[in-house]
Design an enzyme around this catalytic site. Structure first.
Site, PDB file in Angstrom:
ATOM      1  N   CYS A  69      -5.227  43.896  13.689  1.00 21.44           N
ATOM      2  CA  CYS A  69      -4.924  42.417  13.187  1.00 21.44           C
ATOM      3  C   CYS A  69      -5.142  41.383  13.934  1.00 21.44           C
ATOM      4  O   CYS A  69      -5.832  40.379  13.764  1.00 21.44           O
ATOM      5  CB  CYS A  69      -3.447  42.339  12.910  1.00 21.44           C
ATOM      6  SG  CYS A  69      -2.499  42.648  14.092  1.00 21.44           S
ATOM      7  N   HIS A 120       2.791  41.547  14.335  1.00 28.69           N
ATOM      8  CA  HIS A 120       1.549  41.599  13.423  1.00 28.69           C
ATOM      9  C   HIS A 120       1.121  40.435  13.157  1.00 28.69           C
ATOM     10  O   HIS A 120       2.140  39.171  13.113  1.00 28.69           O
ATOM     11  CB  HIS A 120       1.837  42.196  12.092  1.00 28.69           C
ATOM     12  CG  HIS A 120       0.779  42.449  11.039  1.00 28.69           C
ATOM     13  ND1 HIS A 120      -0.394  43.077  11.457  1.00 28.69           N
ATOM     14  CD2 HIS A 120       0.606  41.664   9.961  1.00 28.69           C
ATOM     15  CE1 HIS A 120      -1.102  43.008  10.419  1.00 28.69           C
ATOM     16  NE2 HIS A 120      -0.743  42.098   9.583  1.00 28.69           N
ATOM     17  N   HIS A 132      -5.171  39.165   6.492  1.00 30.93           N
ATOM     18  CA  HIS A 132      -4.914  40.035   7.786  1.00 30.93           C
ATOM     19  C   HIS A 132      -5.532  41.323   7.651  1.00 30.93           C
ATOM     20  O   HIS A 132      -5.956  41.659   6.688  1.00 30.93           O
ATOM     21  CB  HIS A 132      -3.392  40.144   7.942  1.00 30.93           C
ATOM     22  CG  HIS A 132      -2.575  40.841   6.670  1.00 30.93           C
ATOM     23  ND1 HIS A 132      -1.989  41.929   7.097  1.00 30.93           N
ATOM     24  CD2 HIS A 132      -2.465  40.652   5.578  1.00 30.93           C
ATOM     25  CE1 HIS A 132      -1.393  42.334   5.892  1.00 30.93           C
ATOM     26  NE2 HIS A 132      -1.756  41.545   5.019  1.00 30.93           N
TER      27      HIS A 132
END
Length: 161
Positions: A69, A120, A132
């Site tokens: 990510c 994240h 993402h």
């Protein structure tokens, strides 16, 4: 000697990106709505997403063969905004200024705490959607109001462009 580094290696792995479950219909709906919006608002970000869509997730990855990510966000900012970001999610979470959720705009970074020490990151697209690198589906567009993401939401940050 090796035993001394084991806790460090474990903590680095635990601090990596993490993504939750998402239904296919949710992802398809989010993707079609966001692509139209992205194409008209930010063609460079739209092109970047199209080039990377479906790329599998790989912890520590930075290539089309697999990306995590934070590397995905880092590359997107270079290509779409000509702006350099740090490599890790934790470092990225300290960039720019924190915004309230109600002030979020396309291009803002959205952060989630998926576990106690796991973070994240994605890029907000507007309309409660973000792109993402998901651990389960690779590079996709998801909805922030998905119950999983809503329960893990941490902060929005705006990096000055």
């Amino acid at each position: 000697m090796r035993c001394r580094f084991f806790p460090l290696i474990v903590s680095l792995l635990l601090a990596a990106c993490s993504s939750g479950p998402e239904s296919n219909s949710e992802a398809q709906q989010a993707t079609s709505l966001s692509r139209e919006h992205l194409q008209s608002e930010n063609p460079d970000l739209y092109q970047f997403y199209n080039e990377w869509h479906g790329t599998p997730y790989r912890l520590g990855g930075t290539q089309k063969s697999g990306i995590d990510c934070s590397a995905f966000v880092q590359r997107a900012f270079v290509e779409a905004y000509q702006l350099s970001l740090p490599r890790t999610t934790r470092q990225q979470s300290k960039q720019g200024i924190e915004m309230s959720w109600s002030d979020a705009k396309q291009g803002d970074l959205v952060f989630f705490k998926t576990k106690r020490t796991t973070y994240h990151v994605g890029i907000y697209l507007g309309n409660k959607q973000f792109m993402h690198a998901s651990t389960s589906k690779g590079v996709i567009i998801s909805r922030i109001d998905n119950p999983y993401w809503a329960s893990k939401f941490w902060q929005v940050r705006r990096v000055t462009m």
